[in-house]
Design a protein around this motif. Structure first.
Motif, PDB file in Angstrom:
ATOM      1  N   ARG A   1     -29.323  50.116 -21.047  1.00 20.26           N
ATOM      2  CA  ARG A   1     -28.584  51.203 -20.391  1.00 20.26           C
ATOM      3  C   ARG A   1     -27.083  51.059 -20.636  1.00 20.26           C
ATOM      4  O   ARG A   1     -26.396  52.035 -20.930  1.00 20.26           O
ATOM      5  N   ALA A   2     -26.571  49.832 -20.532  1.00 21.69           N
ATOM      6  CA  ALA A   2     -25.141  49.599 -20.752  1.00 21.69           C
ATOM      7  C   ALA A   2     -24.760  49.937 -22.191  1.00 21.69           C
ATOM      8  O   ALA A   2     -23.708  50.532 -22.440  1.00 21.69           O
ATOM      9  N   ARG A   3     -25.599  49.565 -23.152  1.00 16.02           N
ATOM     10  CA  ARG A   3     -25.342  49.868 -24.559  1.00 16.02           C
ATOM     11  C   ARG A   3     -25.325  51.381 -24.779  1.00 16.02           C
ATOM     12  O   ARG A   3     -24.456  51.913 -25.469  1.00 16.02           O
ATOM     13  N   ALA A   4     -26.255  52.099 -24.154  1.00 15.51           N
ATOM     14  CA  ALA A   4     -26.304  53.560 -24.296  1.00 15.51           C
ATOM     15  C   ALA A   4     -25.036  54.200 -23.722  1.00 15.51           C
ATOM     16  O   ALA A   4     -24.488  55.132 -24.310  1.00 15.51           O
ATOM     17  N   VAL A   5     -24.555  53.685 -22.589  1.00 18.25           N
ATOM     18  CA  VAL A   5     -23.330  54.214 -21.992  1.00 18.25           C
ATOM     19  C   VAL A   5     -22.139  53.944 -22.908  1.00 18.25           C
ATOM     20  O   VAL A   5     -21.305  54.829 -23.137  1.00 18.25           O
ATOM     21  N   ARG A   6     -22.043  52.719 -23.441  1.00 17.13           N
ATOM     22  CA  ARG A   6     -20.941  52.390 -24.364  1.00 17.13           C
ATOM     23  C   ARG A   6     -20.962  53.300 -25.587  1.00 17.13           C
ATOM     24  O   ARG A   6     -19.923  53.790 -26.025  1.00 17.13           O
ATOM     25  N   GLU A   7     -22.152  53.523 -26.144  1.00 14.06           N
ATOM     26  CA  GLU A   7     -22.269  54.391 -27.319  1.00 14.06           C
ATOM     27  C   GLU A   7     -21.878  55.827 -26.989  1.00 14.06           C
ATOM     28  O   GLU A   7     -21.196  56.492 -27.777  1.00 14.06           O
TER      29      GLU A   7
END
Length: 197
Positions: free
Chosen positions: A174-180
């Motif tokens: 989820r954190a990676r998706a938000v960063r992207e």
């Protein structure tokens, strides 16, 4: 796990019969006017039942840092108090160090992996709580050899670690998706600004 302890089924039944008062919302913080159960008082009462006075400094540090994690840890401490107030344990007053170890290391670790009320509602989670608490106290379930109890504890504890690892992976995803998404938005805004100029 040197000594035989109570029957596993009796402890699981006790967990299933946890009274609503031990499943109520724990009080977060030290304000006496705050709503909820004062878990430090509950733990103190349990320790008195076993012939000890809990160190005040230890009781004050019972919660975690993150409010959500603290709530789950305190809720699990309440359920653990109910478990350890069983007549089987009260007939053999437990050492203060062993009781503190249960609340210092066992319940926080379990609370990281599982919602507290699941230990009272779900047989597999309840078995994990019972086995971990018994092991911290130096007991094993009645009728089990030490090696069998250790194997079963490793199996149920492994399940908790897997759940924690899966939750950690999901949070990272989820954190990676938000960063992207933020990076795409910043790139789009920069491109929009470039085309306006």
């Amino acid at each position: 796990m040197n000594q035989p302890g109570p029957a596993l089924e009796a402890m699981l039944r006790r967990l299933r019969e946890t009274p609503a008062e031990f499943l109520a919302e724990p009080r977060i913080g030290s304000c006496t006017s705050a709503a909820g159960v004062a878990v430090s008082a509950l733990v103190h009462d349990l320790m008195r039942m076993h012939g000890h006075a809990a160190p005040a400094r230890w009781l004050a540090a019972l919660g975690g840092l993150d409010p959500r994690a603290r709530r789950n840890r305190l809720a699990l401490a309440m359920i653990t108090c109910w478990l350890l107030a069983d007549a089987w344990f009260l007939a053999r007053p437990l050492p203060l160090e062993a009781l503190c170890a249960v609340f210092d290391s066992a319940t926080p670790l379990l609370a990281q992996a599982t919602a507290a009320h699941r230990f009272a509602a779900d047989a597999a989670d309840g078995e994990e709580l019972v086995r971990v608490v018994l092991a911290r106290l130096g007991y094993r379930p009645a009728g089990e050899a030490a090696a069998q109890a250790e194997d079963r504890l490793a199996a149920v504890s492994g399940a908790a670690r897997r759940r924690l690892l899966e939750a950690s992976r999901a949070a990272e995803k989820r954190a990676r998706a938000v960063r992207e998404a933020l990076a795409r938005k910043a790139a789009q805004e920069a491109a929009d600004k470039w085309t306006r100029e």
